[in-house]
Scaffold this motif. Structure first.
Motif, PDB file in Angstrom:
ATOM      1  N   VAL A 121       0.830  -1.213   0.000  1.00  0.00           N
ATOM      2  CA  VAL A 121       0.000   0.000   0.000  1.00  0.00           C
ATOM      3  C   VAL A 121       0.858   1.254   0.000  1.00  0.00           C
ATOM      4  CG1 VAL A 121      -2.036  -1.096   1.025  1.00  0.00           C
ATOM      5  CG2 VAL A 121      -0.402   0.052   2.507  1.00  0.00           C
ATOM      6  N   ILE A 122       1.997   1.224   0.680  1.00  0.00           N
ATOM      7  CA  ILE A 122       2.915   2.369   0.628  1.00  0.00           C
ATOM      8  C   ILE A 122       3.417   2.556  -0.799  1.00  0.00           C
ATOM      9  CG2 ILE A 122       5.155   3.259   1.374  1.00  0.00           C
ATOM     10  CD1 ILE A 122       4.662   1.726   4.038  1.00  0.00           C
ATOM     11  N   LYS A 123       3.819   1.462  -1.423  1.00  0.00           N
ATOM     12  CA  LYS A 123       4.325   1.511  -2.801  1.00  0.00           C
ATOM     13  C   LYS A 123       3.262   2.070  -3.747  1.00  0.00           C
ATOM     14  CE  LYS A 123       6.579  -1.629  -6.109  1.00  0.00           C
ATOM     15  NZ  LYS A 123       5.711  -1.557  -7.269  1.00  0.00           N
ATOM     16  N   TRP A 124       2.037   1.552  -3.656  1.00  0.00           N
ATOM     17  CA  TRP A 124       0.949   2.047  -4.506  1.00  0.00           C
ATOM     18  C   TRP A 124       0.701   3.534  -4.270  1.00  0.00           C
ATOM     19  CZ3 TRP A 124      -2.732  -2.540  -3.284  1.00  0.00           C
ATOM     20  CH2 TRP A 124      -2.528  -3.579  -4.213  1.00  0.00           C
ATOM     21  N   GLY A 125       0.688   3.928  -3.009  1.00  0.00           N
ATOM     22  CA  GLY A 125       0.438   5.329  -2.681  1.00  0.00           C
ATOM     23  C   GLY A 125       1.492   6.263  -3.234  1.00  0.00           C
ATOM     24  N   LEU A 126       2.733   5.811  -3.254  1.00  0.00           N
ATOM     25  CA  LEU A 126       3.821   6.644  -3.769  1.00  0.00           C
ATOM     26  C   LEU A 126       3.882   6.654  -5.290  1.00  0.00           C
ATOM     27  CD1 LEU A 126       6.655   5.715  -1.255  1.00  0.00           C
ATOM     28  CD2 LEU A 126       5.322   7.827  -1.358  1.00  0.00           C
ATOM     29  N   GLU A 127       3.543   5.543  -5.913  1.00  0.00           N
ATOM     30  CA  GLU A 127       3.666   5.424  -7.368  1.00  0.00           C
ATOM     31  C   GLU A 127       2.481   6.001  -8.141  1.00  0.00           C
ATOM     32  OE1 GLU A 127       6.482   1.459  -7.696  1.00  0.00           O
ATOM     33  OE2 GLU A 127       4.354   1.275  -8.155  1.00  0.00           O
ATOM     34  N   HIS A 128       1.347   6.176  -7.488  1.00  0.00           N
ATOM     35  CA  HIS A 128       0.134   6.625  -8.184  1.00  0.00           C
ATOM     36  C   HIS A 128      -0.446   7.844  -7.482  1.00  0.00           C
ATOM     37  CE1 HIS A 128       0.273   2.862 -10.427  1.00  0.00           C
ATOM     38  NE2 HIS A 128       0.438   2.246  -9.261  1.00  0.00           N
ATOM     39  N   SER A 147     -13.120   8.291  14.722  1.00  0.00           N
ATOM     40  CA  SER A 147     -14.115   7.240  14.573  1.00  0.00           C
ATOM     41  C   SER A 147     -14.675   7.231  13.157  1.00  0.00           C
ATOM     42  CB  SER A 147     -15.240   7.464  15.576  1.00  0.00           C
ATOM     43  OG  SER A 147     -16.213   6.465  15.429  1.00  0.00           O
ATOM     44  N   GLY A 148     -14.391   6.166  12.427  1.00  0.00           N
ATOM     45  CA  GLY A 148     -14.900   6.012  11.079  1.00  0.00           C
ATOM     46  C   GLY A 148     -14.127   6.750  10.007  1.00  0.00           C
ATOM     47  N   ASP A 149     -13.085   7.497  10.366  1.00  0.00           N
ATOM     48  CA  ASP A 149     -12.338   8.268   9.375  1.00  0.00           C
ATOM     49  C   ASP A 149     -10.846   8.219   9.710  1.00  0.00           C
ATOM     50  OD1 ASP A 149     -12.026   9.791   7.126  1.00  0.00           O
ATOM     51  OD2 ASP A 149     -12.427  11.700   8.126  1.00  0.00           O
ATOM     52  N   THR A 150     -10.248   7.083   9.452  1.00  0.00           N
ATOM     53  CA  THR A 150      -8.833   6.893   9.733  1.00  0.00           C
ATOM     54  C   THR A 150      -8.104   6.796   8.410  1.00  0.00           C
ATOM     55  OG1 THR A 150      -9.407   5.731  11.770  1.00  0.00           O
ATOM     56  CG2 THR A 150      -7.182   5.426  10.941  1.00  0.00           C
ATOM     57  N   GLU A 151      -7.070   7.653   8.228  1.00  0.00           N
ATOM     58  CA  GLU A 151      -6.404   7.693   6.929  1.00  0.00           C
ATOM     59  C   GLU A 151      -5.006   8.267   7.026  1.00  0.00           C
ATOM     60  OE1 GLU A 151      -9.203  10.027   4.749  1.00  0.00           O
ATOM     61  OE2 GLU A 151      -8.427  11.929   5.513  1.00  0.00           O
ATOM     62  N   ILE A 152      -4.219   7.962   6.002  1.00  0.00           N
ATOM     63  CA  ILE A 152      -2.899   8.550   5.799  1.00  0.00           C
ATOM     64  C   ILE A 152      -2.938   9.210   4.424  1.00  0.00           C
ATOM     65  CG2 ILE A 152      -0.419   8.119   5.544  1.00  0.00           C
ATOM     66  CD1 ILE A 152      -0.830   5.568   7.231  1.00  0.00           C
ATOM     67  N   ILE A 153      -2.568  10.477   4.365  1.00  0.00           N
ATOM     68  CA  ILE A 153      -2.590  11.219   3.110  1.00  0.00           C
ATOM     69  C   ILE A 153      -1.160  11.523   2.695  1.00  0.00           C
ATOM     70  CG2 ILE A 153      -3.384  13.299   1.935  1.00  0.00           C
ATOM     71  CD1 ILE A 153      -5.652  13.412   4.036  1.00  0.00           C
ATOM     72  N   PHE A 154      -0.825  11.174   1.462  1.00  0.00           N
ATOM     73  CA  PHE A 154       0.503  11.429   0.920  1.00  0.00           C
ATOM     74  C   PHE A 154       0.537  12.795   0.241  1.00  0.00           C
ATOM     75  CE2 PHE A 154       1.462   6.619   0.207  1.00  0.00           C
ATOM     76  CZ  PHE A 154       1.586   6.445   1.568  1.00  0.00           C
ATOM     77  N   THR A 155       1.727  13.342   0.070  1.00  0.00           N
ATOM     78  CA  THR A 155       1.876  14.653  -0.561  1.00  0.00           C
ATOM     79  C   THR A 155       1.466  14.647  -2.026  1.00  0.00           C
ATOM     80  OG1 THR A 155       4.208  14.167  -0.979  1.00  0.00           O
ATOM     81  CG2 THR A 155       3.695  15.429   1.020  1.00  0.00           C
TER      82      THR A 155
END
Length: 119
Positions: A45-52, A91-99
């Motif tokens: 998931v880290i790889k996908w997030g960085l590549e796309h 609650s119900g909204d947990t996420e990591i947002i990339f630059t």
């Protein structure tokens, strides 16, 4: 940006290669306990997030506790990295947002309504 992820062993590498092959719709992993499946998926998931750019990636676990455990492990691994714009756990909204605009959303499949409305 050059990010060094883990070094997968041969079976994990086969799964990563399958996940990266866009001609495959599904990748199924049949592996016993304690063989690195979660670590493999976290790296993917880290790889996908960085590549796309602007990708929406869902991490879905059977229970909320399992979902949050993975979220906390990912924050421990990349929370202060320069490619992480922000992260939050509510609650119900947990996420990591990339630059680059990509986001990893963490959801529980405990209740069918938890996944409703996501594209």
């Amino acid at each position: 940006m050059d990010v060094q992820l883990y070094t997968p062993y041969s079976k994990q590498l086969q799964v990563h290669n399958s996940c990266d092959n866009l001609s495959y719709l599904f990748t199924t992993v049949n592996a016993s306990r304690q063989t690195g499946k979660t670590t493999l998926a976290m790296q993917q998931v880290i790889k996908w997030g960085l590549e796309h750019s602007d990708a929406v990636i869902m991490w879905v676990s059977p229970t909320y506790a399992q979902t949050i455990k993975v979220y906390k492990n990912l924050i421990k691994a990349v929370g202060e990295a320069p490619f992480v714009a922000s992260y939050r756990q509510t609650s119900g909204d947990t996420e990591i947002i990339f630059t680059n605009g990509s986001v990893i959303k963490f959801k529980s499949a405990h209740s069918e309504d938890n996944l409703r409305g996501e594209t």
